[in-house]
Design a protein around this motif. Structure first.
Motif, PDB file in Angstrom:
ATOM      1  N   PRO A 155       0.887  -1.288  -0.168  1.00 51.46           N
ATOM      2  CA  PRO A 155       0.085   0.085   0.109  1.00 51.46           C
ATOM      3  C   PRO A 155       0.943   1.407   0.062  1.00 51.46           C
ATOM      4  O   PRO A 155       0.548   2.233  -0.454  1.00 51.46           O
ATOM      5  CB  PRO A 155      -0.821  -0.121   1.325  1.00 51.46           C
ATOM      6  N   SER A 156       1.882   1.272   0.665  1.00 50.20           N
ATOM      7  CA  SER A 156       2.947   2.453   0.471  1.00 50.20           C
ATOM      8  C   SER A 156       3.564   2.652  -0.707  1.00 50.20           C
ATOM      9  O   SER A 156       4.475   3.743  -0.984  1.00 50.20           O
ATOM     10  CB  SER A 156       3.786   2.174   1.558  1.00 50.20           C
ATOM     11  N   SER A 157       3.909   1.883  -1.546  1.00 48.18           N
ATOM     12  CA  SER A 157       4.317   2.121  -2.920  1.00 48.18           C
ATOM     13  C   SER A 157       3.816   3.352  -3.692  1.00 48.18           C
ATOM     14  O   SER A 157       2.704   3.297  -3.895  1.00 48.18           O
ATOM     15  CB  SER A 157       4.248   0.488  -3.557  1.00 48.18           C
ATOM     16  N   SER A 158       4.663   3.909  -4.387  1.00 53.10           N
ATOM     17  CA  SER A 158       4.334   4.993  -5.114  1.00 53.10           C
ATOM     18  C   SER A 158       3.582   4.496  -6.456  1.00 53.10           C
ATOM     19  O   SER A 158       3.729   3.200  -6.852  1.00 53.10           O
ATOM     20  CB  SER A 158       5.436   5.696  -5.522  1.00 53.10           C
ATOM     21  N   ASP A 159       2.880   5.326  -7.255  1.00 50.62           N
ATOM     22  CA  ASP A 159       2.318   4.769  -8.320  1.00 50.62           C
ATOM     23  C   ASP A 159       3.308   4.312  -9.496  1.00 50.62           C
ATOM     24  O   ASP A 159       3.188   3.199 -10.133  1.00 50.62           O
ATOM     25  CB  ASP A 159       1.344   6.003  -9.081  1.00 50.62           C
ATOM     26  N   ALA A 160       4.548   5.099  -9.387  1.00 49.68           N
ATOM     27  CA  ALA A 160       5.480   4.918 -10.296  1.00 49.68           C
ATOM     28  C   ALA A 160       6.225   3.424  -9.908  1.00 49.68           C
ATOM     29  O   ALA A 160       6.442   2.601 -10.969  1.00 49.68           O
ATOM     30  CB  ALA A 160       6.550   5.785 -10.410  1.00 49.68           C
ATOM     31  N   ARG A 161       6.385   3.292  -8.657  1.00 46.30           N
ATOM     32  CA  ARG A 161       6.854   1.740  -8.491  1.00 46.30           C
ATOM     33  C   ARG A 161       5.926   0.771  -8.581  1.00 46.30           C
ATOM     34  O   ARG A 161       6.381  -0.589  -8.934  1.00 46.30           O
ATOM     35  CB  ARG A 161       7.405   1.703  -6.709  1.00 46.30           C
ATOM     36  N   LEU A 162       4.739   1.157  -8.499  1.00 44.70           N
ATOM     37  CA  LEU A 162       3.497   0.013  -8.843  1.00 44.70           C
ATOM     38  C   LEU A 162       3.730  -0.167 -10.294  1.00 44.70           C
ATOM     39  O   LEU A 162       3.628  -1.588 -11.058  1.00 44.70           O
ATOM     40  CB  LEU A 162       2.326   0.413  -8.442  1.00 44.70           C
ATOM     41  N   VAL A 163       3.858   0.692 -11.186  1.00 43.38           N
ATOM     42  CA  VAL A 163       3.955   0.398 -12.728  1.00 43.38           C
ATOM     43  C   VAL A 163       5.182  -0.444 -12.842  1.00 43.38           C
ATOM     44  O   VAL A 163       5.123  -1.375 -13.813  1.00 43.38           O
ATOM     45  CB  VAL A 163       4.051   1.810 -13.445  1.00 43.38           C
ATOM     46  N   ARG A 164       6.436  -0.156 -12.187  1.00 43.91           N
ATOM     47  CA  ARG A 164       7.520  -1.084 -12.348  1.00 43.91           C
ATOM     48  C   ARG A 164       7.282  -2.323 -11.856  1.00 43.91           C
ATOM     49  O   ARG A 164       8.059  -3.148 -12.733  1.00 43.91           O
ATOM     50  CB  ARG A 164       8.673  -0.156 -11.740  1.00 43.91           C
ATOM     51  N   ALA A 165       6.680  -2.596 -10.854  1.00 45.37           N
ATOM     52  CA  ALA A 165       6.530  -3.935 -10.245  1.00 45.37           C
ATOM     53  C   ALA A 165       5.626  -4.773 -11.146  1.00 45.37           C
ATOM     54  O   ALA A 165       5.999  -5.958 -11.444  1.00 45.37           O
ATOM     55  CB  ALA A 165       5.894  -3.858  -8.986  1.00 45.37           C
ATOM     56  N   VAL A 166       4.495  -4.159 -11.886  1.00 45.18           N
ATOM     57  CA  VAL A 166       3.728  -4.922 -12.922  1.00 45.18           C
ATOM     58  C   VAL A 166       4.480  -5.102 -14.168  1.00 45.18           C
ATOM     59  O   VAL A 166       4.371  -6.448 -14.542  1.00 45.18           O
ATOM     60  CB  VAL A 166       2.361  -3.861 -13.004  1.00 45.18           C
ATOM     61  N   GLY A 167       5.414  -4.215 -14.533  1.00 41.40           N
ATOM     62  CA  GLY A 167       6.144  -4.435 -15.673  1.00 41.40           C
ATOM     63  C   GLY A 167       6.819  -5.510 -15.571  1.00 41.40           C
ATOM     64  O   GLY A 167       7.272  -6.107 -16.613  1.00 41.40           O
ATOM     65  N   ALA A 168       7.473  -5.639 -14.536  1.00 42.45           N
ATOM     66  CA  ALA A 168       8.646  -6.565 -14.224  1.00 42.45           C
ATOM     67  C   ALA A 168       8.203  -8.239 -14.081  1.00 42.45           C
ATOM     68  O   ALA A 168       8.787  -9.086 -13.999  1.00 42.45           O
ATOM     69  CB  ALA A 168       9.617  -6.286 -13.227  1.00 42.45           C
ATOM     70  N   SER A 169       6.808  -7.962 -13.234  1.00 41.91           N
ATOM     71  CA  SER A 169       6.291  -9.612 -12.635  1.00 41.91           C
ATOM     72  C   SER A 169       5.942 -10.160 -13.702  1.00 41.91           C
ATOM     73  O   SER A 169       5.316  -9.771 -15.022  1.00 41.91           O
ATOM     74  CB  SER A 169       5.406  -9.019 -11.711  1.00 41.91           C
ATOM     75  N   THR A 170       5.989 -11.353 -13.832  1.00 45.21           N
ATOM     76  CA  THR A 170       5.241 -12.524 -14.718  1.00 45.21           C
ATOM     77  C   THR A 170       4.637 -13.574 -13.570  1.00 45.21           C
ATOM     78  O   THR A 170       5.102 -13.798 -12.582  1.00 45.21           O
ATOM     79  CB  THR A 170       6.084 -13.218 -15.522  1.00 45.21           C
ATOM     80  N   GLY A 171       3.584 -13.898 -14.174  1.00 46.41           N
ATOM     81  CA  GLY A 171       2.494 -15.177 -13.103  1.00 46.41           C
ATOM     82  C   GLY A 171       1.824 -14.292 -12.559  1.00 46.41           C
ATOM     83  O   GLY A 171       0.626 -14.579 -12.692  1.00 46.41           O
ATOM     84  N   PHE A 172       2.282 -13.432 -11.283  1.00 49.57           N
ATOM     85  CA  PHE A 172       1.134 -12.549 -10.832  1.00 49.57           C
ATOM     86  C   PHE A 172       1.905 -11.447 -10.127  1.00 49.57           C
ATOM     87  O   PHE A 172       3.277 -11.764  -9.986  1.00 49.57           O
ATOM     88  CB  PHE A 172       0.105 -13.188 -10.010  1.00 49.57           C
ATOM     89  N   VAL A 173       1.358 -10.391  -9.576  1.00 49.99           N
ATOM     90  CA  VAL A 173       1.673  -9.586  -8.767  1.00 49.99           C
ATOM     91  C   VAL A 173       1.404  -9.942  -7.393  1.00 49.99           C
ATOM     92  O   VAL A 173       0.263 -10.042  -7.066  1.00 49.99           O
ATOM     93  CB  VAL A 173       1.437  -8.087  -9.208  1.00 49.99           C
ATOM     94  N   TYR A 174       2.426 -10.036  -6.346  1.00 53.69           N
ATOM     95  CA  TYR A 174       2.008 -10.325  -4.848  1.00 53.69           C
ATOM     96  C   TYR A 174       1.392  -8.825  -4.231  1.00 53.69           C
ATOM     97  O   TYR A 174       2.348  -8.212  -3.887  1.00 53.69           O
ATOM     98  CB  TYR A 174       3.162 -10.609  -4.479  1.00 53.69           C
ATOM     99  N   ALA A 175       0.392  -8.799  -4.144  1.00 57.99           N
ATOM    100  CA  ALA A 175      -0.258  -7.598  -3.339  1.00 57.99           C
ATOM    101  C   ALA A 175      -0.213  -7.891  -1.862  1.00 57.99           C
ATOM    102  O   ALA A 175      -0.709  -8.671  -1.341  1.00 57.99           O
ATOM    103  CB  ALA A 175      -1.505  -7.290  -3.778  1.00 57.99           C
ATOM    104  N   VAL A 176       0.518  -7.180  -1.007  1.00 57.97           N
ATOM    105  CA  VAL A 176       0.721  -7.253   0.367  1.00 57.97           C
ATOM    106  C   VAL A 176      -0.609  -6.445   1.021  1.00 57.97           C
ATOM    107  O   VAL A 176      -0.761  -5.319   0.852  1.00 57.97           O
ATOM    108  CB  VAL A 176       2.060  -6.737   1.078  1.00 57.97           C
ATOM    109  N   SER A 177      -1.252  -7.149   1.743  1.00 60.23           N
ATOM    110  CA  SER A 177      -2.534  -6.601   2.173  1.00 60.23           C
ATOM    111  C   SER A 177      -2.594  -5.838   3.368  1.00 60.23           C
ATOM    112  O   SER A 177      -3.201  -4.881   3.473  1.00 60.23           O
ATOM    113  CB  SER A 177      -3.578  -7.671   2.359  1.00 60.23           C
TER     114      SER A 177
END
Length: 260
Positions: A155-177
């Motif tokens: 939840p603390s990730s910036s929008d820019a970091r989320l974009v990078r995480a999505v772009g780099a991940s395959t399989g799924f993105v692990y969302a820490v609740s």
């Protein structure tokens, strides 16, 4: 689309979504951890996360920390992890992801680790303490071997970091609740829903929520907005108190939360 993403997509097509189950290798013994992982697959878990015990598990809760410390005390070695993956994948067809802190992978050798995991039949790696910005070696190795790479988003990730995480991940993105360490909680953090919405806006098509899920109702709640629900501590606790049969019963119960 790799095996993990395809499995999650199929679960969302046929049911409400996927159930992802975590157990550490080597707890209470190597053989028991293998049997317990197989029990997950045979009782409704769609994707297995197999955790590598580590001496400084800063992101894990008490149940997982205790289990991994026991595994290390029993003499766990990294090769045991690859052997466990090979045995599990020879018995069930569920994709198996290793979950590991980055230091053991780096010490072992990134390319060597990737090659060993492929040879064992593993599907990829979840790296909780490695951010995509610093993962060039792992990204290159995973592209070479077609292994999935799952990065975490908080939840603390910036929008820019989320974009990078999505772009780099395959399989799924692990969302820490929830912020902090893993462990079963009575309520799944409401921040999870907002985080998944932000991941969707960042382009994610496969987001799974973990940390704190311990009941079928919580699985059902998470799958209203996420593609998968990740469960760990409750399986570890079941194994500690009731053995493999308790893991099987817990998985069967939690999997009812995936039914439409």
């Amino acid at each position: 689309m790799g095996a993990v993403e395809q499995t999650i997509a199929n679960a969302n097509r046929d049911r409400s979504g996927a159930l992802v189950g975590y157990l550490p290798v080597g707890f209470p013994t190597i053989a028991d951890s293998i049997d317990a992982a197989v029990a997950l697959a045979e009782n409704g878990v769609d994707v297995i996360e197999l955790g590598l015990p580590y001496s400084d598990p800063v992101m894990d809760g008490p149940a997982i920390q205790k289990a991994t410390q026991q595994a290390l005390a029993n003499g766990f070695r990294l090769q045991d992890g690859f052997d466990a993956v090979a045995q599990i994948t020879s018995r069930v067809s569920v994709p198996v992801l290793m979950m590991s802190y980055w230091n053991p992978i780096m010490q072992f050798g990134v390319d060597r680790f990737a090659d060993e995991l492929v040879a064992a039949g593993g599907a990829g790696i979840i790296t909780p303490d490695l951010v995509s910005d610093e993962a060039a070696d792992w990204i290159a190795a995973s592209q070479r071997t077609s292994l999935d790479r799952v990065f975490l988003a908080a939840p603390s990730s910036s929008d820019a970091r989320l974009v990078r995480a999505v772009g780099a991940s395959t399989g799924f993105v692990y969302a820490v609740s929830t912020m902090g360490i893993t462990g079963a909680r009575s309520d799944v953090d409401t921040a999870a829903k907002m985080l998944v919405a932000r991941l969707r806006a960042a382009g994610s098509t496969s987001a799974c929520v973990g940390l704190g899920i311990s009941t079928a109702d919580q699985v059902r709640e998470v799958l209203r907005y996420a593609d998968g629900a990740i469960v760990g501590s409750v399986f570890v606790s079941a194994l500690a108190t009731g053995g493999v049969s308790a893991v099987a019963k817990t998985a069967a119960l939690l999997s009812t939360g995936t039914l439409a």
